[in-house]
Scaffold this active site. Sequence first.
Site, mmCIF file in Angstrom:
data_model
loop_
_atom_site.group_PDB
_atom_site.id
_atom_site.type_symbol
_atom_site.label_atom_id
_atom_site.label_comp_id
_atom_site.label_asym_id
_atom_site.label_seq_id
_atom_site.Cartn_x
_atom_site.Cartn_y
_atom_site.Cartn_z
ATOM 1 N N ASP A 37 0.828 -1.210 0.000
ATOM 2 C CA ASP A 37 0.000 0.000 0.000
ATOM 3 C C ASP A 37 0.863 1.261 0.000
ATOM 4 O OD1 ASP A 37 -2.319 1.394 -0.031
ATOM 5 O OD2 ASP A 37 -2.915 0.925 2.022
ATOM 6 N N ARG A 41 0.298 7.560 -2.842
ATOM 7 C CA ARG A 41 0.812 8.654 -2.001
ATOM 8 C C ARG A 41 2.276 8.944 -2.316
ATOM 9 N NH1 ARG A 41 -1.384 5.963 3.209
ATOM 10 N NH2 ARG A 41 -1.940 4.424 1.634
ATOM 11 N N TRP A 42 3.040 7.884 -2.565
ATOM 12 C CA TRP A 42 4.466 8.059 -2.915
ATOM 13 C C TRP A 42 4.576 8.935 -4.163
ATOM 14 C CZ3 TRP A 42 7.670 7.228 -7.034
ATOM 15 C CH2 TRP A 42 9.049 7.168 -6.774
ATOM 16 N N ARG A 50 -0.039 8.596 -10.536
ATOM 17 C CA ARG A 50 -0.127 7.442 -9.628
ATOM 18 C C ARG A 50 0.648 6.226 -10.158
ATOM 19 N NH1 ARG A 50 -3.712 7.045 -5.800
ATOM 20 N NH2 ARG A 50 -3.954 4.820 -6.170
ATOM 21 N N HIS A 54 3.229 2.937 -8.778
ATOM 22 C CA HIS A 54 3.143 1.485 -9.000
ATOM 23 C C HIS A 54 4.441 0.968 -9.639
ATOM 24 C CE1 HIS A 54 -0.924 1.642 -7.728
ATOM 25 N NE2 HIS A 54 -1.405 2.234 -8.806
ATOM 26 N N TRP A 86 -10.817 -3.308 -9.356
ATOM 27 C CA TRP A 86 -11.464 -3.122 -10.670
ATOM 28 C C TRP A 86 -12.263 -1.828 -10.703
ATOM 29 C CZ3 TRP A 86 -9.622 -5.728 -14.516
ATOM 30 C CH2 TRP A 86 -9.206 -7.055 -14.362
ATOM 31 N N LEU A 148 12.179 -20.610 -4.425
ATOM 32 C CA LEU A 148 11.215 -19.658 -3.844
ATOM 33 C C LEU A 148 9.913 -19.713 -4.632
ATOM 34 C CD1 LEU A 148 11.065 -16.865 -1.976
ATOM 35 C CD2 LEU A 148 11.148 -15.815 -4.216
ATOM 36 N N ARG A 205 1.980 -5.034 6.000
ATOM 37 C CA ARG A 205 1.237 -4.008 5.253
ATOM 38 C C ARG A 205 1.959 -2.677 5.411
ATOM 39 N NH1 ARG A 205 -5.090 -2.867 4.344
ATOM 40 N NH2 ARG A 205 -4.796 -1.098 2.959
ATOM 41 N N SER A 213 -8.073 -5.796 4.691
ATOM 42 C CA SER A 213 -8.602 -5.486 3.352
ATOM 43 C C SER A 213 -8.871 -6.721 2.489
ATOM 44 C CB SER A 213 -7.661 -4.529 2.609
ATOM 45 O OG SER A 213 -7.555 -3.325 3.307
HETATM 46 C C1 FPP Z 1 -1.888 0.065 -3.440
HETATM 47 O O1 FPP Z 1 -1.384 1.373 -3.451
HETATM 48 C C2 FPP Z 1 -1.295 -0.722 -4.498
HETATM 49 C C3 FPP Z 1 -1.983 -1.316 -5.512
HETATM 50 C C4 FPP Z 1 -3.441 -1.253 -5.644
HETATM 51 C C5 FPP Z 1 -1.301 -2.069 -6.558
HETATM 52 C C6 FPP Z 1 0.011 -2.683 -6.173
HETATM 53 C C7 FPP Z 1 0.705 -2.986 -7.411
HETATM 54 C C8 FPP Z 1 2.038 -2.887 -7.619
HETATM 55 C C9 FPP Z 1 3.070 -2.610 -6.599
HETATM 56 C C10 FPP Z 1 2.532 -3.078 -8.977
HETATM 57 C C11 FPP Z 1 2.081 -4.368 -9.568
HETATM 58 C C12 FPP Z 1 3.002 -5.453 -9.184
HETATM 59 C C13 FPP Z 1 3.508 -6.290 -10.079
HETATM 60 C C14 FPP Z 1 4.594 -7.189 -9.670
HETATM 61 C C15 FPP Z 1 3.045 -6.343 -11.452
HETATM 62 P P1 FPP Z 1 -2.403 2.557 -3.682
HETATM 63 O O2 FPP Z 1 -2.453 2.855 -5.133
HETATM 64 O O3 FPP Z 1 -3.724 2.239 -3.071
HETATM 65 O O4 FPP Z 1 -1.698 3.721 -2.885
HETATM 66 P P2 FPP Z 1 -2.422 4.920 -2.104
HETATM 67 O O5 FPP Z 1 -3.232 4.308 -1.002
HETATM 68 O O6 FPP Z 1 -1.267 5.725 -1.604
HETATM 69 O O7 FPP Z 1 -3.259 5.652 -3.119
#
Ligand code: FPP
Length: 264
Positions: A37, A41-42, A50, A54, A86, A148, A205, A213
């Site tokens: 998560d 924000r990062w 956004r 990712h 989704w 792994l 998390r 969640s």
């Molecule tokens: C939550 O952060 C993260 C996700 C919904 C997606 C996580 C996906 C990745 C790290 C990339 C996909 C991974 C691979 C290996 C293909 P958020 O967007 O909810 O962050 P926020 O809460 O700060 O808005």
Amino acid sequence: MFNDIIKDRDVEQMDDNELLSLIDKERLPRHVAFIMDGNGRWARERFLPRIAGHQEGIESVREIIKVSIELGIKALTFYAFSIENWRRPEVEVNALMRLLEKYLQSELKEMMENNIRFQTIGRIKELPESARRWIEKAAHETRDNKKLILNMALSYGGRAEITDAAKLLANDLKDNKISMEEITEEFFAKYLNTHGLPDPDLMIRTSGESRISNFLLWQLAYTELHFTKTLWPDFRRREMLLAIIDYQRRERRFGLTGEQVNRR
Ligand code: FPP
């Protein structure tokens, strides 16, 4: 236990090699699960879209796989896309699907070289066909790898998984393939997406949220939970070492008393 006398402040000040020396290789978590998560924000903190969060989050996935192999952890599960995801804007969903495909394309060689077995949990049939093709290819080509297990939760929801398992079980019961007497917790777990994988010993998390969640609802029953304020794209080797040290300081009792656990 020497770990108990080390205060948190001291651990925070140690360098990575000192942290590594604190980790007991005999008591590693076998399976670690991650709710990644804080990517959005990062990115926002850096005035970036956004998806840049990712993208950087994938670098964290790569680094966590590397340090897990170095330590000898046997399985990792990453919550990469939930059923609820989704409902995100279409551009973000599409970009995440493209990232997933690109990741599998670029990483397959590395998975083979590092003896990593790729597998997934979740309603994979709901993913776009091109992503599914890459998933099937990666799972097939890495099926005999042993070092792994890299497990990606995609279009995954814990309640959906349990509901799907209940339907499969009900069907087998209806068709007289199984009997009511056979149904135990262990037996039911065979109908879950995770059959064959040990339950996670540790779930991490990031980003300061302290929720499950809808992740691995059945499997997390006795899992140690580690919540950190660090955003996922910043969760790298050092954070992982700190999480393992935190895990090793806990006493896992599985419903027993502390005295019973210490006698075992
Ligand atoms: C939550 O952060 C993260 C996700 C919904 C997606 C996580 C996906 C990745 C790290 C990339 C996909 C991974 C691979 C290996 C293909 P958020 O967007 O909810 O962050 P926020 O809460 O700060 O808005």
